[in-house]
Motif scaffolding. Structure first.
Motif, PDB file in Angstrom:
ATOM      1  N   SER A   1       0.854  -1.180   0.000  1.00  0.00           N
ATOM      2  CA  SER A   1       0.000   0.000   0.000  1.00  0.00           C
ATOM      3  C   SER A   1       0.895   1.238   0.000  1.00  0.00           C
ATOM      4  O   SER A   1       2.116   1.135   0.043  1.00  0.00           O
ATOM      5  CB  SER A   1      -0.914   0.002   1.225  1.00  0.00           C
ATOM      6  N   GLY A   2       0.289   2.412  -0.069  1.00  0.00           N
ATOM      7  CA  GLY A   2       1.085   3.634  -0.029  1.00  0.00           C
ATOM      8  C   GLY A   2       2.135   3.677  -1.118  1.00  0.00           C
ATOM      9  O   GLY A   2       1.870   3.356  -2.275  1.00  0.00           O
ATOM     10  N   GLU A   3       3.372   4.043  -0.758  1.00  0.00           N
ATOM     11  CA  GLU A   3       4.450   4.196  -1.727  1.00  0.00           C
ATOM     12  C   GLU A   3       5.607   3.235  -1.458  1.00  0.00           C
ATOM     13  O   GLU A   3       6.699   3.403  -1.991  1.00  0.00           O
ATOM     14  CB  GLU A   3       4.990   5.637  -1.697  1.00  0.00           C
ATOM     15  N   ALA A   4       5.386   2.218  -0.654  1.00  0.00           N
ATOM     16  CA  ALA A   4       6.471   1.322  -0.249  1.00  0.00           C
ATOM     17  C   ALA A   4       6.657   0.178  -1.236  1.00  0.00           C
ATOM     18  O   ALA A   4       5.782  -0.118  -2.056  1.00  0.00           O
ATOM     19  CB  ALA A   4       6.193   0.773   1.148  1.00  0.00           C
ATOM     20  N   ALA A   5       7.815  -0.482  -1.140  1.00  0.00           N
ATOM     21  CA  ALA A   5       8.111  -1.644  -1.973  1.00  0.00           C
ATOM     22  C   ALA A   5       9.027  -2.573  -1.202  1.00  0.00           C
ATOM     23  O   ALA A   5       9.771  -2.145  -0.300  1.00  0.00           O
ATOM     24  CB  ALA A   5       8.771  -1.225  -3.281  1.00  0.00           C
ATOM     25  N   VAL A   6       8.993  -3.852  -1.550  1.00  0.00           N
ATOM     26  CA  VAL A   6       9.945  -4.824  -1.024  1.00  0.00           C
ATOM     27  C   VAL A   6      10.917  -5.145  -2.146  1.00  0.00           C
ATOM     28  O   VAL A   6      10.557  -5.798  -3.131  1.00  0.00           O
ATOM     29  CB  VAL A   6       9.241  -6.108  -0.540  1.00  0.00           C
ATOM     30  N   ILE A   7      12.139  -4.663  -2.021  1.00  0.00           N
ATOM     31  CA  ILE A   7      13.160  -4.888  -3.027  1.00  0.00           C
ATOM     32  C   ILE A   7      14.042  -6.065  -2.619  1.00  0.00           C
ATOM     33  O   ILE A   7      13.916  -6.595  -1.507  1.00  0.00           O
ATOM     34  CB  ILE A   7      14.022  -3.627  -3.245  1.00  0.00           C
ATOM     35  N   ALA A   8      14.918  -6.470  -3.529  1.00  0.00           N
ATOM     36  CA  ALA A   8      15.910  -7.509  -3.247  1.00  0.00           C
ATOM     37  C   ALA A   8      17.209  -7.032  -3.882  1.00  0.00           C
ATOM     38  O   ALA A   8      17.477  -7.303  -5.052  1.00  0.00           O
ATOM     39  CB  ALA A   8      15.478  -8.856  -3.811  1.00  0.00           C
ATOM     40  N   SER A   9      17.991  -6.288  -3.140  1.00  0.00           N
ATOM     41  CA  SER A   9      19.105  -5.521  -3.696  1.00  0.00           C
ATOM     42  C   SER A   9      20.181  -6.400  -4.328  1.00  0.00           C
ATOM     43  O   SER A   9      20.832  -5.987  -5.292  1.00  0.00           O
ATOM     44  CB  SER A   9      19.736  -4.641  -2.606  1.00  0.00           C
ATOM     45  N   ARG A  10      20.375  -7.601  -3.813  1.00  0.00           N
ATOM     46  CA  ARG A  10      21.399  -8.475  -4.397  1.00  0.00           C
ATOM     47  C   ARG A  10      20.827  -9.355  -5.509  1.00  0.00           C
ATOM     48  O   ARG A  10      21.433  -9.486  -6.563  1.00  0.00           O
ATOM     49  CB  ARG A  10      22.028  -9.346  -3.305  1.00  0.00           C
ATOM     50  N   ALA A  11      19.699  -9.955  -5.285  1.00  0.00           N
ATOM     51  CA  ALA A  11      19.124 -10.860  -6.278  1.00  0.00           C
ATOM     52  C   ALA A  11      18.502 -10.111  -7.447  1.00  0.00           C
ATOM     53  O   ALA A  11      18.478 -10.631  -8.575  1.00  0.00           O
ATOM     54  CB  ALA A  11      18.078 -11.747  -5.616  1.00  0.00           C
ATOM     55  N   GLU A  12      17.999  -8.902  -7.211  1.00  0.00           N
ATOM     56  CA  GLU A  12      17.310  -8.136  -8.252  1.00  0.00           C
ATOM     57  C   GLU A  12      17.858  -6.700  -8.286  1.00  0.00           C
ATOM     58  O   GLU A  12      17.143  -5.740  -8.015  1.00  0.00           O
ATOM     59  CB  GLU A  12      15.802  -8.102  -7.974  1.00  0.00           C
ATOM     60  N   PRO A  13      19.137  -6.522  -8.609  1.00  0.00           N
ATOM     61  CA  PRO A  13      19.710  -5.170  -8.527  1.00  0.00           C
ATOM     62  C   PRO A  13      19.066  -4.173  -9.482  1.00  0.00           C
ATOM     63  O   PRO A  13      18.858  -3.008  -9.115  1.00  0.00           O
ATOM     64  CB  PRO A  13      21.191  -5.390  -8.876  1.00  0.00           C
ATOM     65  N   ASN A  14      18.738  -4.593 -10.694  1.00  0.00           N
ATOM     66  CA  ASN A  14      18.152  -3.654 -11.656  1.00  0.00           C
ATOM     67  C   ASN A  14      16.732  -3.267 -11.250  1.00  0.00           C
ATOM     68  O   ASN A  14      16.365  -2.080 -11.251  1.00  0.00           O
ATOM     69  CB  ASN A  14      18.143  -4.270 -13.055  1.00  0.00           C
ATOM     70  N   GLU A  15      15.912  -4.270 -10.915  1.00  0.00           N
ATOM     71  CA  GLU A  15      14.539  -3.983 -10.504  1.00  0.00           C
ATOM     72  C   GLU A  15      14.499  -3.156  -9.233  1.00  0.00           C
ATOM     73  O   GLU A  15      13.625  -2.310  -9.051  1.00  0.00           O
ATOM     74  CB  GLU A  15      13.761  -5.288 -10.304  1.00  0.00           C
ATOM     75  N   SER A  16      15.456  -3.406  -8.337  1.00  0.00           N
ATOM     76  CA  SER A  16      15.468  -2.694  -7.056  1.00  0.00           C
ATOM     77  C   SER A  16      15.801  -1.220  -7.202  1.00  0.00           C
ATOM     78  O   SER A  16      15.500  -0.415  -6.320  1.00  0.00           O
ATOM     79  CB  SER A  16      16.463  -3.355  -6.100  1.00  0.00           C
ATOM     80  N   ALA A  17      16.443  -0.860  -8.317  1.00  0.00           N
ATOM     81  CA  ALA A  17      16.839   0.531  -8.535  1.00  0.00           C
ATOM     82  C   ALA A  17      15.758   1.349  -9.235  1.00  0.00           C
ATOM     83  O   ALA A  17      15.912   2.566  -9.407  1.00  0.00           O
ATOM     84  CB  ALA A  17      18.126   0.579  -9.353  1.00  0.00           C
ATOM     85  N   LEU A  18      14.657   0.723  -9.642  1.00  0.00           N
ATOM     86  CA  LEU A  18      13.616   1.451 -10.360  1.00  0.00           C
ATOM     87  C   LEU A  18      12.987   2.535  -9.482  1.00  0.00           C
ATOM     88  O   LEU A  18      12.858   2.365  -8.272  1.00  0.00           O
ATOM     89  CB  LEU A  18      12.524   0.485 -10.827  1.00  0.00           C
ATOM     90  N   VAL A  19      12.569   3.608 -10.114  1.00  0.00           N
ATOM     91  CA  VAL A  19      11.859   4.677  -9.411  1.00  0.00           C
ATOM     92  C   VAL A  19      10.363   4.382  -9.414  1.00  0.00           C
ATOM     93  O   VAL A  19       9.725   4.308  -8.372  1.00  0.00           O
ATOM     94  CB  VAL A  19      12.144   6.050 -10.056  1.00  0.00           C
ATOM     95  N   GLY A  20       9.783   4.241 -10.593  1.00  0.00           N
ATOM     96  CA  GLY A  20       8.377   3.918 -10.709  1.00  0.00           C
ATOM     97  C   GLY A  20       8.161   2.412 -10.648  1.00  0.00           C
ATOM     98  O   GLY A  20       8.907   1.647 -11.259  1.00  0.00           O
ATOM     99  N   MET A  21       7.153   1.966  -9.905  1.00  0.00           N
ATOM    100  CA  MET A  21       6.847   0.550  -9.768  1.00  0.00           C
ATOM    101  C   MET A  21       5.338   0.347  -9.812  1.00  0.00           C
ATOM    102  O   MET A  21       4.555   1.293  -9.679  1.00  0.00           O
ATOM    103  CB  MET A  21       7.405  -0.015  -8.456  1.00  0.00           C
ATOM    104  N   HIS A  22       4.941  -0.907  -9.983  1.00  0.00           N
ATOM    105  CA  HIS A  22       3.519  -1.254 -10.017  1.00  0.00           C
ATOM    106  C   HIS A  22       3.371  -2.722  -9.669  1.00  0.00           C
ATOM    107  O   HIS A  22       4.361  -3.438  -9.494  1.00  0.00           O
ATOM    108  CB  HIS A  22       2.914  -0.946 -11.387  1.00  0.00           C
TER     109      HIS A  22
END
Length: 377
Positions: free
Chosen positions: A338-359
């Motif tokens: 909800s809101g503007e938060a996200a669960v990233i995976a900085s090591r396994a998904e470095p490119n996706e984790s660096a995105l600004v816009g998400m959905h």
């Protein structure tokens, strides 16, 4: 909640094609019939973002429901609010629980591996993964002149095969040429169904965020493309402009980006992390699902909706019915941010984790997409 069967993306093509006389298609969405119909799908064009930028999109803005004489309205894209899921819903006319493309990356129950349904990696038999016919195939069989006008590299992708195939494919690199050709093909038959697509608004949103000149410039370009196509509509035709999902900008702060790879509480008991930043499928080690759900509810608190597989299915997140062949693709635990938060995976998904816009989640910014209409007499 997605409005499956009434006002969801999966209802759009069945409503169009049934009005053209294609048998066997039912939906609660009612559209005025037209002999020729074109669907222009703009990747990432959310209803709320479009409504908030009237200066960048004057033509599309003139089609919104609050404009004089306009009939534009929002649809819900379905869940998760992501490209692979939504394109499959558009093309098959089915909710995700039936077509089976349940997110960006889900576990293949037969192999235990994560399967990326946008890139189709690792390779999986497309028609085994999604066996239902597309609306395009059904329309073509019923004598409707059916085609897809898109970038050439999409012609042979597995996602195109399972979601958008039927009729003919016309590849054009330049977006202006796609608009011109879509209008031309629309007039090629007494009954016609044409689909065309533009991807770069989504790409710029991911890279730069919607609060950027780059994204706003793309929206201006999309507006000109839609107007170009609308001005060339042949007689007895209709143009529908829609999208596959909206988007939210996720702040680059620790408070907004929970890092699965650095948080032992979130990673405990999780064998595989699926989905994407805004929507996660959690595949638990045997016997740990209830504990994983409890921990994620506690850690994320009011930043997410957390449900077990059974709860998510019972709530209808993936549609009124989840087919047995796809049920195990859903995470043991499903986490929608909800809101503007996200669960990233900085090591396994470095490119996706660096995105600004998400959905991917169920907020109105991500769920609501436009259904804008232009008719030629």
């Amino acid at each position: 909640m997605p409005r499956y069967g009434v006002a969801a993306l999966a209802d759009l093509l069945p409503a169009i094609a049934s009005a053209q006389g294609v048998p066997g298609l039912t939906t609660g969405l009612t559209l005025e019939p037209a002999d020729r119909a074109c669907v222009f799908l703009v990747d990432g064009l959310g209803w709320e973002a479009l409504s908030a930028h009237p200066e960048e999109a004057p033509f599309l803005g003139s089609l919104l429901g609050d404009a004089q004489g306009a009939t534009g309205r929002p649809l819900t894209c379905g869940f998760p609010s992501t490209t692979a899921t939504s394109l499959a819903s558009v093309g098959t006319g089915l909710p995700p629980g039936e077509h089976g493309l349940l997110g960006y990356a889900v576990r293949n129950p037969d192999t235990g591996e994560l399967m990326n349904q946008l890139r189709w990696q690792p390779w999986t038999d497309p028609h085994g993964w999604q066996p239902h016919p597309t609306v395009f195939q059904q329309a073509h069989a019923a004598g409707v002149a059916t085609c897809q006008v898109s970038a050439p590299h999409f012609e042979h992708t597995p996602l195109t095969q399972v979601a958008l195939s039927g009729g003919t494919f016309h590849g054009r690199l330049a977006a202006e040429e796609r608009m011109d050709l879509a209008a031309e093909r629309l007039g090629a038959g007494d009954r016609a169904l044409v689909y065309t697509y533009y991807a770069e608004l989504d790409g710029h949103g991911h890279r730069y965020g919607m609060d950027s000149d780059a994204w706003r410039g793309q929206l201006q370009y999309v507006d000109r493309l839609a107007q170009r196509l609308a001005e060339q509509l042949p007689p007895r035709s209709v143009l529908y402009v829609t999208a596959d999902h909206g988007m939210v900008d996720v702040p680059d702060t620790a408070a907004a980006r929970f890092d699965f790879d650095e948080d032992w509480e979130l990673s405990a008991g999780v064998a595989r992390l699926g989905g994407e930043g805004r929507l996660r499928h959690l595949y638990a080690v045997p016997g740990a699902a209830s504990d994983v759900a409890a921990v994620w509810r506690e850690v994320l608190a009011d930043q997410a909706w957390v449900a077990t597989r059974d709860e998510a299915c019972a709530l209808g997140w993936f549609g009124p019915r989840v087919e047995a062949r796809v049920r195990e693709r859903i995470g043991d635990v499903v986490v929608a941010m909800s809101g503007e938060a996200a669960v990233i995976a900085s090591r396994a998904e470095p490119n996706e984790s660096a995105l600004v816009g998400m959905h991917g989640s169920a907020t109105s910014a991500e769920q609501l997409v436009p259904l804008l209409e232009v008719r030629a007499q």
